[in-house]
Design a protein around this motif. Structure first.
Motif, short mmCIF file in Angstrom:
data_model
loop_
_atom_site.label_atom_id
_atom_site.label_comp_id
_atom_site.label_asym_id
_atom_site.label_seq_id
_atom_site.Cartn_x
_atom_site.Cartn_y
_atom_site.Cartn_z
N MET B 38 -29.11 24.64 26.23
CA MET B 38 -28.62 24.72 27.62
C MET B 38 -29.19 25.93 28.34
SD MET B 38 -26.43 22.18 27.27
CE MET B 38 -25.11 22.20 28.47
N LEU B 39 -30.31 26.42 27.88
CA LEU B 39 -30.92 27.60 28.48
C LEU B 39 -32.33 27.27 28.96
CD1 LEU B 39 -30.22 30.46 25.94
CD2 LEU B 39 -29.52 30.47 28.32
N CYS B 40 -32.78 27.96 29.98
CA CYS B 40 -34.18 27.96 30.35
C CYS B 40 -34.77 29.27 29.85
CB CYS B 40 -34.36 27.84 31.85
SG CYS B 40 -33.78 26.26 32.50
N ASP B 41 -35.87 29.15 29.15
CA ASP B 41 -36.47 30.33 28.53
C ASP B 41 -37.98 30.21 28.64
OD1 ASP B 41 -37.08 32.51 27.06
OD2 ASP B 41 -36.19 31.81 25.19
N GLY B 43 -39.90 29.65 31.03
CA GLY B 43 -40.38 28.56 31.87
C GLY B 43 -40.03 27.18 31.38
N THR B 44 -39.38 27.07 30.24
CA THR B 44 -38.99 25.75 29.75
C THR B 44 -37.48 25.72 29.56
OG1 THR B 44 -39.19 26.34 27.44
CG2 THR B 44 -41.18 25.55 28.53
N CYS B 45 -36.94 24.52 29.49
CA CYS B 45 -35.50 24.39 29.31
C CYS B 45 -35.22 23.64 28.02
CB CYS B 45 -34.89 23.66 30.50
SG CYS B 45 -35.14 24.59 32.02
N ALA B 46 -34.50 24.29 27.14
CA ALA B 46 -34.24 23.71 25.82
C ALA B 46 -33.23 22.59 25.93
CB ALA B 46 -33.72 24.78 24.88
N PRO B 47 -33.42 21.50 25.19
CA PRO B 47 -32.39 20.47 25.17
C PRO B 47 -31.16 20.97 24.44
CG PRO B 47 -34.09 19.97 23.56
CD PRO B 47 -34.54 21.18 24.31
#
Lengths: 217, 57
Positions: B38-41, B43-47
């Motif tokens: 549930m984070l964006c890290d 430049g990407t967002c983890a499922p």
């Protein structure tokens, strides 16, 4: 005994779907719990090296960055779109215009100084994810500032003269010092933290714990 | 120049000039339990990652 509002510092970016979803979940938790809060949005840039203007779609940008196919990137977009729908947000990745968010963060600091930060944060997120507006161009940002209740002339002057760059850098440096590597990241009363776009019930629990800590102090 | 005094792990000021060492700062907050991801890290967002059931832990 009445407690002081719970101070919530939120590190987040504009170009961050979970930041928008997490914001909605936090707001739902505040409404459900009735806990008074004082929210400050802190700057965090997921990709500070992005140019101001980017050609291609968000999926193409994401695919290039991650080294995955455009189709896989579109699958990630679909996933966050579905999650957003569950909190009443209608993301439109087809219209989205990827942009560097540095100037938007400067504007958020101006808005904070004028007591309009919450309004501008919501305006920027909706402009980016729902309306397909460009959140990197100064004139567009000034329009959004005006729509959030700020004086457009004040906004364009601040954007043009580089104001609040130091404040953005301070927020980013503080995030780094705190070990924050992903956003959204919520800090309550400088003691408790919630990492990610957690369900509203997790925020309710965090808010109630913050109140309990205030009462125990 | 005198080295800054060490600070406690929690409850310090959010002063941007706080000299808290990074290692101490990363541990300063009590993180409320929630869903992983549930984070964006970067430049990407983890499922989101389902939490293991008590039996799986």
């Amino acid at each position: 005994m009445p407690t002081a509002p719970v101070r919530v510092d939120v590190w987040s970016d504009i170009a961050c779907p979970f930041c928008y979803i997490g914001k909605r979940n936090l707001e739902a938790a505040v409404s459900t719990s009735g806990v008074p809060v004082e929210i400050t949005y802190r700057s965090f840039q997921l990709d500070p090296d992005l140019p101001e203007d980017i050609t291609g779609s968000n999926a193409e940008q994401l695919a290039a960055k991650m080294g995955v196919t455009v189709e896989r990137a579109r699958g990630m977009e679909r996933q966050t779109t579905t999650m957003a729908q569950q909190v009443g947000l209608d993301f439109d990745y087809e219209r989205m215009q990827p942009a560097n968010t540095f100037h938007a963060h400067r504007l958020l600091h101006l808005a904070r100084a004028h007591g309009r930060q919450a309004e501008l944060k919501d305006r920027l997120l909706s402009a980016f994810f729902v309306e397909g507006r460009h959140v990197g161009h100064l004139e567009e940002l000034a329009d959004l500032a005006a729509e959030a209740g700020l004086d457009r002339d004040v906004a364009i002057a601040a954007l043009a003269d580089g104001s609040f760059a130091a404040e953005v850098a301070d927020d980013v440096a503080r995030a780094r010092a705190y070990g924050i590597t992903g956003v959204p990241f919520f800090v309550l009363d400088e003691k408790l933290a919630v990492s990610g776009a957690q369900p509203a019930e997790v925020f309710v629990e965090a808010l109630q714990r913050a109140v309990a800590e205030q009462e125990a102090a | 120049m005198t080295a800054p005094e060490p600070v406690a792990a929690t409850g310090d000021s959010l002063d941007p000039h706080d000299p808290t060492p990074v290692a101490a700062a990363a541990a300063r907050f009590v993180v409320v339990d929630g869903v992983d991801g549930m984070l964006c890290d970067d430049g990407t967002c983890a499922p989101p990652v389902p939490r293991p059931s008590p039996a799986e832990r």
